[in-house]
Write an enzyme that holds these catalytic residues in place. Sequence first.
Site, mmCIF file in Angstrom:
data_model
loop_
_atom_site.group_PDB
_atom_site.id
_atom_site.type_symbol
_atom_site.label_atom_id
_atom_site.label_comp_id
_atom_site.label_asym_id
_atom_site.label_seq_id
_atom_site.Cartn_x
_atom_site.Cartn_y
_atom_site.Cartn_z
ATOM 1 N N HIS A 79 0.596 -1.345 0.193
ATOM 2 C CA HIS A 79 -0.185 0.084 -0.451
ATOM 3 C C HIS A 79 1.041 1.376 -0.223
ATOM 4 O O HIS A 79 1.592 1.713 0.791
ATOM 5 C CB HIS A 79 -0.719 -0.273 1.055
ATOM 6 C CG HIS A 79 -1.591 -1.169 1.440
ATOM 7 N ND1 HIS A 79 -1.727 -2.349 1.529
ATOM 8 C CD2 HIS A 79 -3.288 -0.676 1.661
ATOM 9 C CE1 HIS A 79 -3.171 -3.446 1.369
ATOM 10 N NE2 HIS A 79 -3.473 -2.008 1.076
ATOM 11 N N ASN A 111 8.358 -4.757 3.986
ATOM 12 C CA ASN A 111 6.257 -4.405 3.996
ATOM 13 C C ASN A 111 5.796 -4.920 4.970
ATOM 14 O O ASN A 111 5.539 -3.737 5.877
ATOM 15 C CB ASN A 111 6.018 -4.467 2.510
ATOM 16 C CG ASN A 111 5.026 -4.455 2.468
ATOM 17 O OD1 ASN A 111 3.677 -2.942 2.421
ATOM 18 N ND2 ASN A 111 3.605 -5.700 2.402
#
Length: 237
Positions: A79, A111
């Site tokens: 994201h 991440n």
Amino acid sequence: MKYGFPGMSNIRSQRDFVLSYDQRNRVPYWVFEHLTPESIKYSEGVDRSKCDFFEDKSIHEFFRSTNKDYSGSGFDRGHMAAAGNHKACQQFVDETFVLSNIAPQVGVGFNRNSWNRLEKHVRKMLRVYPNVYICTGPLYLPRREADGKTYVKYQVIGANSVAVPTHFFKIVVADDGKGRLDMESYVMPNQPIDDSTPLHSFQVPPEAIEKASGFLFYNAIPRSKVSSINGRKSTWV
């Protein structure tokens, strides 16, 4: 977008964030968020596990990324507008899973670890500031090879050749509501990072990100209004 758009190419406006989409690389150019203490509060019933990644049907199918591109690639669907920033409403968090808000990120060590630490750090800024503005995006930085020449090299994944950025940036403007603006700007390599590495080691001058990305960020803010950058008195020009 109170402080200006870096560019107007392929703008997509969701209910809680705005992005500019890079049709060639199938990832965002940049994504903007405006956070407040109220906007990041968890609302009862909001459940991230109900969210599924989905294609952005507003983008022509030639230029769109798909879940199949990421399947088996070894990369996370990372994201840019963090899901954890938009848990006040199920629809808001759902929309962060649109693939136009996503770029390939190394999973373990990046991440799920250091990049997540940076996202949490930005949310913690709301303990001090009533308004925090965030711009996040990918970078493709050059590296000198053994032949002494400098190249920009990056992997692509899937049938749609989704670009894997070499680095990611995040530029934050924190507004104290009394006229003071403080800025923090980060560049992190898209690779496993030791959890003991302090976040401040990834801080860079904002102009370094502007030069590398080709965008001017927060250009509606007079430079004289920025009090500090990365904890030091601003000399931004």
